[in-house]
Design a protein around this motif. Structure first.
Motif, PDB file in Angstrom:
ATOM      1  N   GLU A   1      87.392  14.326  19.547  1.00  0.00           N
ATOM      2  CA  GLU A   1      87.927  13.180  18.808  1.00  0.00           C
ATOM      3  C   GLU A   1      89.410  13.058  19.132  1.00  0.00           C
ATOM      4  OE1 GLU A   1      87.041  10.741  17.176  1.00  0.00           O
ATOM      5  OE2 GLU A   1      84.922  11.069  16.656  1.00  0.00           O
ATOM      6  N   THR A   2      90.060  12.078  18.502  1.00  0.00           N
ATOM      7  CA  THR A   2      91.497  11.920  18.669  1.00  0.00           C
ATOM      8  C   THR A   2      92.218  12.973  17.850  1.00  0.00           C
ATOM      9  OG1 THR A   2      91.661  10.396  16.811  1.00  0.00           O
ATOM     10  CG2 THR A   2      91.169   9.438  18.968  1.00  0.00           C
ATOM     11  N   PRO A   3      93.458  13.304  18.242  1.00  0.00           N
ATOM     12  CA  PRO A   3      94.201  14.306  17.464  1.00  0.00           C
ATOM     13  C   PRO A   3      94.382  13.903  16.005  1.00  0.00           C
ATOM     14  CG  PRO A   3      95.230  14.014  19.604  1.00  0.00           C
ATOM     15  CD  PRO A   3      94.172  12.958  19.500  1.00  0.00           C
ATOM     16  N   ASP A   4      94.676  12.596  15.748  1.00  0.00           N
ATOM     17  CA  ASP A   4      94.849  12.159  14.363  1.00  0.00           C
ATOM     18  C   ASP A   4      93.578  12.353  13.554  1.00  0.00           C
ATOM     19  OD1 ASP A   4      97.436  11.505  14.944  1.00  0.00           O
ATOM     20  OD2 ASP A   4      97.026   9.366  15.297  1.00  0.00           O
ATOM     21  N   TRP A   5      92.443  12.027  14.163  1.00  0.00           N
ATOM     22  CA  TRP A   5      91.162  12.206  13.453  1.00  0.00           C
ATOM     23  C   TRP A   5      90.923  13.685  13.165  1.00  0.00           C
ATOM     24  CZ3 TRP A   5      86.634  14.724  13.470  1.00  0.00           C
ATOM     25  CH2 TRP A   5      85.590  14.181  12.718  1.00  0.00           C
ATOM     26  N   MET A   6      91.297  14.535  14.140  1.00  0.00           N
ATOM     27  CA  MET A   6      91.133  15.976  13.937  1.00  0.00           C
ATOM     28  C   MET A   6      91.974  16.460  12.761  1.00  0.00           C
ATOM     29  SD  MET A   6      89.052  17.357  16.166  1.00  0.00           S
ATOM     30  CE  MET A   6      88.337  17.121  17.794  1.00  0.00           C
ATOM     31  N   ASP A   7      93.229  15.968  12.675  1.00  0.00           N
ATOM     32  CA  ASP A   7      94.091  16.408  11.583  1.00  0.00           C
ATOM     33  C   ASP A   7      93.489  16.055  10.221  1.00  0.00           C
ATOM     34  OD1 ASP A   7      95.899  17.445  13.322  1.00  0.00           O
ATOM     35  OD2 ASP A   7      97.205  15.682  13.363  1.00  0.00           O
ATOM     36  N   ALA A   8      92.842  14.908  10.148  1.00  0.00           N
ATOM     37  CA  ALA A   8      92.343  14.442   8.853  1.00  0.00           C
ATOM     38  C   ALA A   8      90.948  14.959   8.518  1.00  0.00           C
ATOM     39  CB  ALA A   8      92.349  12.905   8.817  1.00  0.00           C
ATOM     40  N   ASN A   9      90.138  15.235   9.561  1.00  0.00           N
ATOM     41  CA  ASN A   9      88.712  15.470   9.294  1.00  0.00           C
ATOM     42  C   ASN A   9      88.155  16.755   9.873  1.00  0.00           C
ATOM     43  OD1 ASN A   9      87.989  12.683   8.090  1.00  0.00           O
ATOM     44  ND2 ASN A   9      88.968  12.161  10.035  1.00  0.00           N
ATOM     45  N   LEU A  10      88.923  17.560  10.621  1.00  0.00           N
ATOM     46  CA  LEU A  10      88.358  18.735  11.289  1.00  0.00           C
ATOM     47  C   LEU A  10      87.756  19.725  10.295  1.00  0.00           C
ATOM     48  CD1 LEU A  10      87.774  20.453  13.725  1.00  0.00           C
ATOM     49  CD2 LEU A  10      90.106  21.366  13.601  1.00  0.00           C
ATOM     50  N   VAL A  11      88.517  20.006   9.231  1.00  0.00           N
ATOM     51  CA  VAL A  11      88.030  21.000   8.262  1.00  0.00           C
ATOM     52  C   VAL A  11      86.726  20.531   7.623  1.00  0.00           C
ATOM     53  CG1 VAL A  11      88.539  22.121   6.070  1.00  0.00           C
ATOM     54  CG2 VAL A  11      90.313  21.947   7.825  1.00  0.00           C
ATOM     55  N   THR A  12      86.666  19.227   7.293  1.00  0.00           N
ATOM     56  CA  THR A  12      85.434  18.696   6.706  1.00  0.00           C
ATOM     57  C   THR A  12      84.279  18.764   7.686  1.00  0.00           C
ATOM     58  OG1 THR A  12      86.748  17.199   5.339  1.00  0.00           O
ATOM     59  CG2 THR A  12      84.414  16.670   5.618  1.00  0.00           C
ATOM     60  N   ALA A  13      84.558  18.443   8.966  1.00  0.00           N
ATOM     61  CA  ALA A  13      83.495  18.464   9.977  1.00  0.00           C
ATOM     62  C   ALA A  13      82.964  19.864  10.219  1.00  0.00           C
ATOM     63  CB  ALA A  13      84.020  17.876  11.291  1.00  0.00           C
ATOM     64  N   MET A  14      83.771  20.887   9.905  1.00  0.00           N
ATOM     65  CA  MET A  14      83.348  22.271  10.149  1.00  0.00           C
ATOM     66  C   MET A  14      82.518  22.836   9.010  1.00  0.00           C
ATOM     67  SD  MET A  14      86.833  23.900  11.737  1.00  0.00           S
ATOM     68  CE  MET A  14      86.176  25.553  11.542  1.00  0.00           C
ATOM     69  N   GLN A  15      82.390  22.101   7.888  1.00  0.00           N
ATOM     70  CA  GLN A  15      81.723  22.664   6.720  1.00  0.00           C
ATOM     71  C   GLN A  15      80.288  23.098   7.023  1.00  0.00           C
ATOM     72  OE1 GLN A  15      82.919  23.216   3.491  1.00  0.00           O
ATOM     73  NE2 GLN A  15      84.923  22.841   4.410  1.00  0.00           N
ATOM     74  N   GLY A  16      79.523  22.199   7.642  1.00  0.00           N
ATOM     75  CA  GLY A  16      78.124  22.532   7.927  1.00  0.00           C
ATOM     76  C   GLY A  16      77.988  23.696   8.880  1.00  0.00           C
ATOM     77  N   TYR A  17      78.860  23.727   9.915  1.00  0.00           N
ATOM     78  CA  TYR A  17      78.788  24.821  10.880  1.00  0.00           C
ATOM     79  C   TYR A  17      79.138  26.155  10.224  1.00  0.00           C
ATOM     80  CZ  TYR A  17      79.502  27.439  15.204  1.00  0.00           C
ATOM     81  OH  TYR A  17      79.420  28.363  16.198  1.00  0.00           O
ATOM     82  N   ALA A  18      80.141  26.128   9.332  1.00  0.00           N
ATOM     83  CA  ALA A  18      80.507  27.364   8.632  1.00  0.00           C
ATOM     84  C   ALA A  18      79.345  27.879   7.789  1.00  0.00           C
ATOM     85  CB  ALA A  18      81.738  27.110   7.755  1.00  0.00           C
ATOM     86  N   GLY A  19      78.653  26.961   7.108  1.00  0.00           N
ATOM     87  CA  GLY A  19      77.498  27.398   6.316  1.00  0.00           C
ATOM     88  C   GLY A  19      76.398  27.985   7.188  1.00  0.00           C
TER      89      GLY A  19
END
Length: 402
Positions: free
Chosen positions: A206-224
Motif C-alpha cells: 500500500e502507500t506509506p500514508d495508508w500504512m501509517d493509518a491502517n497497518l496495525v489494524t490490518a495485522m490483527q487477523g494475522y496476529a490472531g
C-alpha cells in the motif's frame, strides 16, 4: 536490502472479511445491547452500508464502533503525548506561594480605573487554581481504554506491541520493507514454532500514508492466526510428551512362551537322534522330549542299523518307534536249548539266545547253532524292516565214539 518481486498476498482493500472481525463486531454488539450505546451502534452501522464489501471497509466500520468506547485521542501515537500536558500540572505546586499575589490587592484601590483594562491578569492568577482540575480529563483519557481491554485486545495498538504479539517467549521474526514507486511492500517472516511447518508470511502493499493509518489494524487477523498456530503446536508437543511418558511407564510385555508338545521316541540301543524345526536344531533323546509345535524332521543314526529319517507333526503329543525302520525283531528257538547261537552278516557278528527276541538290521543273515554231542547247523534268513520272524532250528545228535 535486495529487492525481490514476491507473489503478494491480497491487500486489506480486496481481502475477504475474517471470521475474527465478525466475532469482534458481535462481541461489541453484545456489550452495548440494552444500554445507552445501542442507538449509537445502530447509527454507526447505517453509516457504513458497504462494510461487507471488503475487509478494509469492515475494519473501518469496526474502528468507528471502537470509537464509541474510547476517547477520540485513543490512537497510540496521540495517546502517548499526554506527557507534555501533564508537565504544567506537575509544576502546579509552584504557584502555591500565595503571599506574593496577596500584595497585589493593596495597590489595586488607587489605580482602580486604570487597572480595569488589566483585569485580564486577575483571571490568569486564578487559572492555576482552575488548571489544577485539568488532570481529571487527562486521567479520564488514560482510563478510557480499560473497558475495551475487558472485552478484547484493542484494535488500535502500537506497531511494536502488535509485532510482539506475534511471538512466543524466545520467538523471532524478520521484518522486510520494499519500495516500488509510490507504494511500499511490508513482509513479516516468523520463525516456525517448535513442531510447526514453515509459517505463512504476512505481505502487504500500500502507500506509506495508508500504512501509517491502517497497518496495525490490518495485522490483527494475522496476529490472531499466529497465536492460534502457537497454541496448536504447543498442544501437539504436550500430547507427544504425554505419549512418550506413557510409553516409558508402560511395562515391557513378557513374551508368550512357545507352545510345546511331548514326543516319545523309541530306537535301538546306541541310536543317536537329531531334530530340526524351522531351520533350528532341536535336541532329542530316546524317551520323552518337550518339543516346539510344528513340523519336526528327525534323523536316527546307529552304527549297525545305519541312518533312517522321519518327519513328525508335533501339534499334539505323539510317539514314534524307529526300530520299525531300523530293522526287524527275530526270535530263534533251538533244540537243544543249551546250544550256542550267533547271527552273522559280513563282518558283523551278534550273539543270540534261545527264545529271546533280538533286533537285526535289514538284509541277509546267517544263523549258526552249536551244541555238545550235536552236529552244527546253519540257516540263512532274510530280514526286512518292520517284519518280525521266528526261526526254528534242531541239531542232530552225534553218535558217541566211546
Amino acid at each position: 536490502m535486495p529487492y525481490t518481486q514476491p507473489a503478494l498476498a491480497p491487500t486489506a482493500q480486496h481481502a475477504p472479511i475474517l471470521p475474527d472481525d465478525k466475532a469482534r463486531a458481535a462481541e461489541l454488539w453484545e456489550s452495548v445491547k440494552g444500554t445507552a450505546l445501542e442507538d449509537d451502534f445502530r447509527r454507526v452501522s447505517r453509516e457504513h452500508p458497504d462494510k461487507d464489501a471488503s475487509r478494509m471497509h469492515y475494519l473501518a466500520f469496526l474502528a468507528d464502533i471502537e470509537g464509541l468506547f474510547a476517547a477520540p485521542e485513543a490512537d497510540p501515537w496521540e495517546a502517548s503525548q499526554p506527557a507534555p500536558v501533564t508537565q504544567p500540572v506537575l509544576s502546579a505546586p509552584q504557584p502555591e506561594p500565595t503571599p506574593e499575589p496577596e500584595p497585589q490587592p493593596t495597590p489595586a484601590p488607587t489605580p482602580a480605573p486604570e487597572v480595569q483594562p488589566d483585569a485580564t491578569p486577575a483571571p490568569e492568577a486564578s487559572t492555576p487554581e482552575e488548571g489544577a482540575a485539568e488532570p481529571e480529563p487527562v486521567s479520564d483519557a488514560q482510563d478510557a481504554p480499560s473497558p475495551i481491554a475487558t472485552l478484547a485486545a484493542p484494535v488500535h495498538s502500537g506497531l511494536i506491541a502488535q509485532l510482539a504479539g506475534l511471538l512466543a517467549d524466545g520467538g523471532e521474526l524478520t521484518f522486510q520493507l520494499l519500495r516500488v514507486g509510490g507504494d511500499v511492500t511490508i513482509g513479516i517472516f516468523p520463525k516456525p514454532h517448535p513442531g510447526e511447518a514453515a509459517p505463512v508470511p504476512f505481505m502487504l502493499t500500500e502507500t506509506p500514508d495508508w500504512m501509517d493509518a491502517n497497518l496495525v489494524t490490518a495485522m490483527q487477523g494475522y496476529a490472531g492466526a499466529r497465536r492460534d498456530a502457537f497454541s496448536v503446536a504447543q498442544q501437539a508437543a504436550q500430547r507427544q510428551q504425554a505419549a512418550n511418558k506413557k510409553a516409558a511407564d508402560k511395562p515391557v510385555p513378557t513374551p508368550a512362551k512357545a507352545k510345546t508338545s511331548v514326543l516319545t521316541l523309541k530306537a535301538a540301543e546306541g541310536t543317536t537322534l537329531k531334530g530340526t524345526l524351522g531351520g533350528k536344531d532341536v535336541p532329542l533323546v530316546v524317551g520323552k522330549n518337550d518339543v516346539p509345535q510344528g513340523t519336526l524332521e528327525i534323523v536316527a543314526t546307529h552304527p549297525a542299523f545305519g541312518e533312517v529319517k522321519k518327519t513328525v507333526a508335533t501339534h499334539a503329543n505323539k510317539e514314534h518307534d524307529f526300530t520299525e525302520q531300523q530293522g526287524a525283531r527275530v526270535t530263534v528257538n533251538v533244540t537243544p536249548q543249551s546250544a550256542a547261537l550267533e547271527a552273522t552278516k559280513g563282518d558283523t557278528v551278534i550273539a543270540l539266545h534261545h527264545g529271546i527276541e533280538i533286533l537285526l538290521a535289514p538284509g541277509t543273515w546267517v544263523v549258526n547253532a552249536q551244541a555238545a554231542e550235536h552236529a552244527t547247523a546253519n540257516q540263512t534268513i532274510s530280514v526286512k524292516a518292520g517284519k518280525p520272524q521266528v526261526i526254528e532250528m534242531t541239531l542232530k545228535e552225534e553218535q558217541r565214539l566211546f
